[in-house]
Design an enzyme around this catalytic site. Structure first.
Site, short mmCIF file in Angstrom:
data_model
loop_
_atom_site.label_atom_id
_atom_site.label_comp_id
_atom_site.label_asym_id
_atom_site.label_seq_id
_atom_site.Cartn_x
_atom_site.Cartn_y
_atom_site.Cartn_z
CB SER A 146 -0.89 0.02 1.24
OG SER A 146 -1.55 1.27 1.35
CE1 TYR A 159 -3.81 -3.04 5.03
CE2 TYR A 159 -3.08 -0.86 4.34
CZ TYR A 159 -3.60 -2.10 4.03
OH TYR A 159 -3.90 -2.40 2.73
#
Length: 251
Positions: A146, A159
Site C-alpha cells: 500500500s 497496517y
C-alpha cells in the site's frame, strides 16, 4: 507439486487470492480477458466468489472459485493443487487477499494486530512460498502493499507495518527466484474505491483523500488490475524485484 512446462496449446493459469471482491475481483476478470484460466481464491464469502467466477465464464473465460485460508499452509497448498488439477499448472500468482484495521498505535487492540498480521504477513509468506514452489518458467508473482507505507498516515501504523513486510518479502523472493525466469513484484495502490478502503470513512474523509493525487480522484479496482495485468504479461517481464506505487501521483 512438481513444476512442469506448459504446453503451447494450454492456457496460462492465474491464481488470484482475495479474488471475490475489490481489486482481486477486477484483476481476475482482467487476466481472464487476457486469456488466463483463473482460480479465484476466497476466504469466506462463497456467493461472491462464485459470482466472480460466473462473471469470467459469462465473458467466455475459464474460472473456478476455491475456498482457502491463505495463512494455513495446507489450505494454501490445496488452492494451488486445485489450479493444477483444473487447468494443469500455475503461471501467475496475484496475492490480493488482505485485512485492515485502523487505529492509533496507542489504541489498537492487539487481537486485531495479530489477526491482521496473520493475514497480511503470514498469509503473504505462505502464498509466496507456494508460488515459488509451483510457478512455471515465464511466470510472475504479484503481491500487494500500500502507498501508506511511505505516506505514513496516522492510524495506519499497524497496517503499514504489515505491508512493509510484504514489500521486503517480495524483493527477497525476486532474488531467490534467480534462474527460474519468474518475476516477483509488489503493487502498492493509493486510495482506491474498494469496500476495504471505504469502510468506516465519512464523505469528507473520502473527498479529502480523493483530492490528494494530482489526478484528483480515487483509484478504481480496474486501474490497479491494469498494472497487475502488465506485470503478469510478457510485456512486463523485465520488471522484477520492484514496488510499483500505483496511486495517481501521491508522493
Amino acid at each position: 507439486m512438481s513444476i512442469e512446462a506448459r504446453t503451447p496449446s494450454a492456457p496460462r493459469v492465474a491464481v488470484v487470492t482475495g479474488g471475490s471482491r475489490g481489486i482481486g475481483r477486477a484483476t481476475a476478470a482482467r487476466l481472464a480477458a487476457d486469456g488466463f484460466a483463473v482460480v479465484i481464491g476466497y476466504a469466506g464469502n462463497r456467493d461472491l466468489a462464485e459470482a466472480a467466477a460466473r462473471e469470467v465464464t459469462a465473458a467466455g473465460g475459464r474460472a473456478v472459485a476455491v475456498r482457502a485460508d491463505i495463512a494455513d499452509e495446507e489450505q494454501a497448498a490445496a488452492l494451488f493443487e486445485a489450479a493444477a488439477t483444473e487447468f494443469g499448472g500455475v503461471d501467475v500468482v496475484v496475492h490480493a487477499a488482505g485485512r485492515m484495521y485502523l487505529a492509533p498505535i496507542t489504541e489498537l487492540d492487539l487481537a486485531e494486530l495479530d489477526a491482521m498480521h496473520r493475514t497480511n504477513i503470514r498469509g503473504t509468506f505462505v502464498v509466496a512460498r507456494e508460488a515459488a514452489r509451483t510457478l512455471r518458467r515465464g511466470g510472475a508473482f504479484v503481491g500487494f502493499s500500500s502507498s501508506v507505507v511511505s505516506l505514513a498516515f496516522p492510524s495506519y501504523g499497524a497496517y503499514s507495518a504489515s505491508k512493509g513486510a510484504v514489500e521486503a518479502l517480495t524483493l527477497v523472493l525476486a532474488r531467490e527466484l534467480r534462474g527460474r525466469d519468474v518475476t516477483a513484484n509488489t503493487v502498492a495502490p493509493g486510495p482506491t474505491a474498494t469496500d476495504l478502503f471505504l469502510d468506516g470513512k465519512d464523505e469528507e474523509t473520502v473527498a479529502r483523500l480523493a483530492a490528494q493525487p494530482p489526478l484528483e480522484r480515487l483509484g478504481t479496482p480496474a486501474d490497479i488490475a491494469e498494472v497487475v495485468a502488465f506485470l503478469a504479461s510478457p510485456a512486463g517481464h523485465w520488471v522484477n524485484g520492484q514496488v510499483v506505487r500505483a496511486n495517481g501521483g501521491i508522493v
